[in-house]
Design a protein around this motif. Sequence first.
Motif, PDB file in Angstrom:
ATOM      1  N   ASN A  36       0.866  -1.185   0.000  1.00  0.00           N
ATOM      2  CA  ASN A  36       0.000   0.000   0.000  1.00  0.00           C
ATOM      3  C   ASN A  36       0.900   1.232   0.000  1.00  0.00           C
ATOM      4  O   ASN A  36       1.633   1.467   0.957  1.00  0.00           O
ATOM      5  CB  ASN A  36      -0.906  -0.011   1.231  1.00  0.00           C
ATOM      6  CG  ASN A  36      -1.888   1.148   1.255  1.00  0.00           C
ATOM      7  OD1 ASN A  36      -1.554   2.271   0.893  1.00  0.00           O
ATOM      8  ND2 ASN A  36      -3.105   0.869   1.696  1.00  0.00           N
ATOM      9  N   ILE A  37       0.843   2.027  -1.071  1.00  0.00           N
ATOM     10  CA  ILE A  37       1.807   3.128  -1.196  1.00  0.00           C
ATOM     11  C   ILE A  37       1.512   4.290  -0.257  1.00  0.00           C
ATOM     12  O   ILE A  37       2.328   5.199  -0.144  1.00  0.00           O
ATOM     13  CB  ILE A  37       1.901   3.644  -2.653  1.00  0.00           C
ATOM     14  CG1 ILE A  37       0.543   4.135  -3.151  1.00  0.00           C
ATOM     15  CG2 ILE A  37       2.451   2.571  -3.562  1.00  0.00           C
ATOM     16  CD1 ILE A  37       0.630   4.791  -4.521  1.00  0.00           C
ATOM     17  N   GLY A  90      -2.791  -2.688  -9.930  1.00  0.00           N
ATOM     18  CA  GLY A  90      -3.844  -2.147  -9.094  1.00  0.00           C
ATOM     19  C   GLY A  90      -3.263  -1.943  -7.712  1.00  0.00           C
ATOM     20  O   GLY A  90      -2.946  -2.913  -7.012  1.00  0.00           O
ATOM     21  N   ILE A  91      -3.105  -0.678  -7.312  1.00  0.00           N
ATOM     22  CA  ILE A  91      -2.319  -0.360  -6.121  1.00  0.00           C
ATOM     23  C   ILE A  91      -3.191   0.286  -5.044  1.00  0.00           C
ATOM     24  O   ILE A  91      -3.801   1.333  -5.260  1.00  0.00           O
ATOM     25  CB  ILE A  91      -1.159   0.596  -6.474  1.00  0.00           C
ATOM     26  CG1 ILE A  91      -0.311  -0.002  -7.607  1.00  0.00           C
ATOM     27  CG2 ILE A  91      -0.306   0.874  -5.251  1.00  0.00           C
ATOM     28  CD1 ILE A  91       0.766   0.955  -8.115  1.00  0.00           C
ATOM     29  N   SER A  92      -3.228  -0.350  -3.900  1.00  0.00           N
ATOM     30  CA  SER A  92      -3.924   0.236  -2.756  1.00  0.00           C
ATOM     31  C   SER A  92      -3.218   1.528  -2.349  1.00  0.00           C
ATOM     32  O   SER A  92      -2.006   1.559  -2.190  1.00  0.00           O
ATOM     33  CB  SER A  92      -3.924  -0.758  -1.594  1.00  0.00           C
ATOM     34  OG  SER A  92      -4.604  -0.230  -0.479  1.00  0.00           O
ATOM     35  N   GLY A  93      -3.984   2.603  -2.213  1.00  0.00           N
ATOM     36  CA  GLY A  93      -3.407   3.894  -1.864  1.00  0.00           C
ATOM     37  C   GLY A  93      -3.114   4.780  -3.058  1.00  0.00           C
ATOM     38  O   GLY A  93      -2.750   5.950  -2.886  1.00  0.00           O
ATOM     39  N   ALA A  94      -3.291   4.252  -4.277  1.00  0.00           N
ATOM     40  CA  ALA A  94      -3.053   5.058  -5.484  1.00  0.00           C
ATOM     41  C   ALA A  94      -4.306   5.858  -5.798  1.00  0.00           C
ATOM     42  O   ALA A  94      -5.044   5.574  -6.735  1.00  0.00           O
ATOM     43  CB  ALA A  94      -2.673   4.164  -6.656  1.00  0.00           C
ATOM     44  N   ASP A  95      -4.548   6.868  -4.981  1.00  0.00           N
ATOM     45  CA  ASP A  95      -5.789   7.636  -5.070  1.00  0.00           C
ATOM     46  C   ASP A  95      -5.632   8.989  -5.749  1.00  0.00           C
ATOM     47  O   ASP A  95      -6.581   9.760  -5.802  1.00  0.00           O
ATOM     48  CB  ASP A  95      -6.360   7.842  -3.664  1.00  0.00           C
ATOM     49  CG  ASP A  95      -6.747   6.533  -2.996  1.00  0.00           C
ATOM     50  OD1 ASP A  95      -7.342   5.690  -3.678  1.00  0.00           O
ATOM     51  OD2 ASP A  95      -6.447   6.354  -1.807  1.00  0.00           O
ATOM     52  N   SER A  96      -4.446   9.290  -6.247  1.00  0.00           N
ATOM     53  CA  SER A  96      -4.227  10.584  -6.894  1.00  0.00           C
ATOM     54  C   SER A  96      -3.117  10.452  -7.924  1.00  0.00           C
ATOM     55  O   SER A  96      -2.279   9.543  -7.839  1.00  0.00           O
ATOM     56  CB  SER A  96      -3.837  11.633  -5.848  1.00  0.00           C
ATOM     57  OG  SER A  96      -2.541  11.350  -5.319  1.00  0.00           O
ATOM     58  N   PRO A  97      -3.081  11.371  -8.913  1.00  0.00           N
ATOM     59  CA  PRO A  97      -1.988  11.351  -9.890  1.00  0.00           C
ATOM     60  C   PRO A  97      -0.622  11.473  -9.226  1.00  0.00           C
ATOM     61  O   PRO A  97       0.350  10.861  -9.684  1.00  0.00           O
ATOM     62  CB  PRO A  97      -2.290  12.571 -10.775  1.00  0.00           C
ATOM     63  CG  PRO A  97      -3.771  12.741 -10.671  1.00  0.00           C
ATOM     64  CD  PRO A  97      -4.112  12.372  -9.264  1.00  0.00           C
ATOM     65  N   ALA A  98      -0.546  12.237  -8.135  1.00  0.00           N
ATOM     66  CA  ALA A  98       0.738  12.406  -7.454  1.00  0.00           C
ATOM     67  C   ALA A  98       1.212  11.097  -6.841  1.00  0.00           C
ATOM     68  O   ALA A  98       2.406  10.774  -6.890  1.00  0.00           O
ATOM     69  CB  ALA A  98       0.615  13.477  -6.359  1.00  0.00           C
ATOM     70  N   ALA A 101       2.432   8.901  -9.644  1.00  0.00           N
ATOM     71  CA  ALA A 101       3.678   9.404 -10.226  1.00  0.00           C
ATOM     72  C   ALA A 101       4.903   8.955  -9.438  1.00  0.00           C
ATOM     73  O   ALA A 101       5.982   8.786 -10.000  1.00  0.00           O
ATOM     74  CB  ALA A 101       3.629  10.926 -10.304  1.00  0.00           C
ATOM     75  N   LYS A 102       4.737   8.752  -8.130  1.00  0.00           N
ATOM     76  CA  LYS A 102       5.871   8.349  -7.293  1.00  0.00           C
ATOM     77  C   LYS A 102       6.436   6.988  -7.698  1.00  0.00           C
ATOM     78  O   LYS A 102       7.629   6.731  -7.525  1.00  0.00           O
ATOM     79  CB  LYS A 102       5.446   8.294  -5.821  1.00  0.00           C
ATOM     80  CG  LYS A 102       5.166   9.641  -5.189  1.00  0.00           C
ATOM     81  CD  LYS A 102       4.767   9.460  -3.730  1.00  0.00           C
ATOM     82  CE  LYS A 102       4.454  10.788  -3.054  1.00  0.00           C
ATOM     83  NZ  LYS A 102       4.041  10.597  -1.635  1.00  0.00           N
ATOM     84  N   VAL A 103       5.567   6.113  -8.220  1.00  0.00           N
ATOM     85  CA  VAL A 103       6.020   4.750  -8.522  1.00  0.00           C
ATOM     86  C   VAL A 103       6.012   4.434 -10.010  1.00  0.00           C
ATOM     87  O   VAL A 103       6.461   3.365 -10.412  1.00  0.00           O
ATOM     88  CB  VAL A 103       5.150   3.718  -7.775  1.00  0.00           C
ATOM     89  CG1 VAL A 103       5.311   3.881  -6.272  1.00  0.00           C
ATOM     90  CG2 VAL A 103       3.677   3.827  -8.180  1.00  0.00           C
ATOM     91  N   ALA A 104       5.515   5.347 -10.840  1.00  0.00           N
ATOM     92  CA  ALA A 104       5.401   5.060 -12.270  1.00  0.00           C
ATOM     93  C   ALA A 104       6.758   4.795 -12.919  1.00  0.00           C
ATOM     94  O   ALA A 104       6.952   3.777 -13.588  1.00  0.00           O
ATOM     95  CB  ALA A 104       4.687   6.213 -12.974  1.00  0.00           C
ATOM     96  N   THR A 105       7.709   5.704 -12.717  1.00  0.00           N
ATOM     97  CA  THR A 105       9.033   5.519 -13.327  1.00  0.00           C
ATOM     98  C   THR A 105       9.759   4.299 -12.766  1.00  0.00           C
ATOM     99  O   THR A 105      10.319   3.502 -13.535  1.00  0.00           O
ATOM    100  CB  THR A 105       9.877   6.784 -13.153  1.00  0.00           C
ATOM    101  OG1 THR A 105       9.238   7.869 -13.845  1.00  0.00           O
ATOM    102  CG2 THR A 105      11.277   6.587 -13.718  1.00  0.00           C
ATOM    103  N   LEU A 119       1.677  -0.063 -19.827  1.00  0.00           N
ATOM    104  CA  LEU A 119       1.918  -0.080 -18.388  1.00  0.00           C
ATOM    105  C   LEU A 119       0.833   0.751 -17.709  1.00  0.00           C
ATOM    106  O   LEU A 119       0.921   1.973 -17.638  1.00  0.00           O
ATOM    107  CB  LEU A 119       3.309   0.475 -18.050  1.00  0.00           C
ATOM    108  CG  LEU A 119       3.658   0.557 -16.550  1.00  0.00           C
ATOM    109  CD1 LEU A 119       3.538  -0.806 -15.879  1.00  0.00           C
ATOM    110  CD2 LEU A 119       5.056   1.130 -16.359  1.00  0.00           C
ATOM    111  N   VAL A 120      -0.193   0.078 -17.238  1.00  0.00           N
ATOM    112  CA  VAL A 120      -1.348   0.739 -16.634  1.00  0.00           C
ATOM    113  C   VAL A 120      -1.197   0.691 -15.116  1.00  0.00           C
ATOM    114  O   VAL A 120      -0.999  -0.379 -14.533  1.00  0.00           O
ATOM    115  CB  VAL A 120      -2.659   0.060 -17.048  1.00  0.00           C
ATOM    116  CG1 VAL A 120      -3.851   0.737 -16.385  1.00  0.00           C
ATOM    117  CG2 VAL A 120      -2.802   0.070 -18.563  1.00  0.00           C
ATOM    118  N   ILE A 121      -1.273   1.853 -14.492  1.00  0.00           N
ATOM    119  CA  ILE A 121      -1.143   1.958 -13.037  1.00  0.00           C
ATOM    120  C   ILE A 121      -2.376   2.688 -12.500  1.00  0.00           C
ATOM    121  O   ILE A 121      -2.660   3.813 -12.917  1.00  0.00           O
ATOM    122  CB  ILE A 121       0.129   2.718 -12.635  1.00  0.00           C
ATOM    123  CG1 ILE A 121       1.363   2.082 -13.281  1.00  0.00           C
ATOM    124  CG2 ILE A 121       0.285   2.753 -11.126  1.00  0.00           C
ATOM    125  CD1 ILE A 121       2.631   2.909 -13.111  1.00  0.00           C
ATOM    126  N   ALA A 122      -3.105   2.040 -11.596  1.00  0.00           N
ATOM    127  CA  ALA A 122      -4.339   2.624 -11.071  1.00  0.00           C
ATOM    128  C   ALA A 122      -4.591   2.118  -9.665  1.00  0.00           C
ATOM    129  O   ALA A 122      -3.831   1.311  -9.126  1.00  0.00           O
ATOM    130  CB  ALA A 122      -5.511   2.266 -11.985  1.00  0.00           C
TER     131      ALA A 122
END
Length: 370
Positions: A36-37, A90-98, A101-105, A119-122
């Motif tokens: 959970n990020i 599908g990431i718990s805690g990924a509730d905003s673009p910010a 963005a922390k884990v996308a790269t 590469l879909v991140i949501a």
Amino acid sequence: MSDLYLCVDCGGTKTAAAICDASGNIVGRGSGGPSNITYLSPEAFISATKEAVGSALKTAISPLSNTSDTSTSLALPPVGQTPFAAAWFGISGADSPAAIAKVATPLSVLLGLPIGPKLVIANDTHLLAAPMRMHSDVTHAVAVVGGTGSIAVSFRQTPDGKIEELGRIGGWGWVLGDEGSGFDVGRETVRQMLMAQHMASITGQPLVQSVLIDRVLERFRVENIMEVLTGVYQPDPAPGAVIVPGEERELHNLPREKRISSLPPLVFKAAFEHKDPFALNILKTTASRLASQVAILLGEGAGPSSGTVNPANSVVSFGGSLVGVEAYRNLILDNLASRGFVFRRVAFIDNAAAVGATSLAAAFKLASSS
């Protein structure tokens, strides 16, 4: 050869990864620690993710390899060409673009996939919308999570096969929300027990007989309902407190929130196995609360709009330990039906990563044929 489709379900308890081939056959599974990020640094998140993906990749590639040396194929980040055609997180805690963005790269580097369609991140609720891709008679989905916490999210499928979030309600945590969740069931249990005790004292009638009441009193190791309050409000264990082996699940060793959220197994057993009316009424109450949140996504009180979903053209997809119990799931569906909301399809997702991987492969297959 990049012909593998990866889906990773990143949760607060564990990370689950599944890999399928282009035909949708699951060929690899793996797991890792919590991811959970909201509560982890990007480095800790990537560590848990790498563990899960690495173990899934090992089971996926080893049987397919024609050589005994699979070290290059198994390397993360990949050495040379990536083995993945696409990935869905599908990431718990990924509730905003910010937050994303922390884990996308770091995820892009880890998998050797560019940020974008491959590469879909949501948020992790998006994985519950996967059945929408598998049925031609639905255009929308409502994901309902009911476990320790709760949330409801609506989606539509775009013409190019992408899953787009329309609206959400809940997910506010146990202090402010989590209607119909494990915490809500536990809290409602204590509340109704206290109310039953007060009503008995006011009316002079005997206390209602209930298997559940007896079990909760045993759990709190008390003989009177009012004594339960002491156990509920007892301070949290001190940080670093030494716990006697074998007493880890004793209530006094749990934080307050866990004392409440540990009660649902007692409630479910009393309601569905012992047919205890008192316990069943508690579950009807909490199921109604979660149904009320779903109903908002369906337009209750506001009418149809661009942000609401027509259940007649939709699949409701459940995920989580509580809604995994069919009898509780049916209480939610029955409550919705009483409000005039009946879904075309109903699904329970026991393994979100596996379903997500399969639907991802299906979406890319559809895109390539169109």
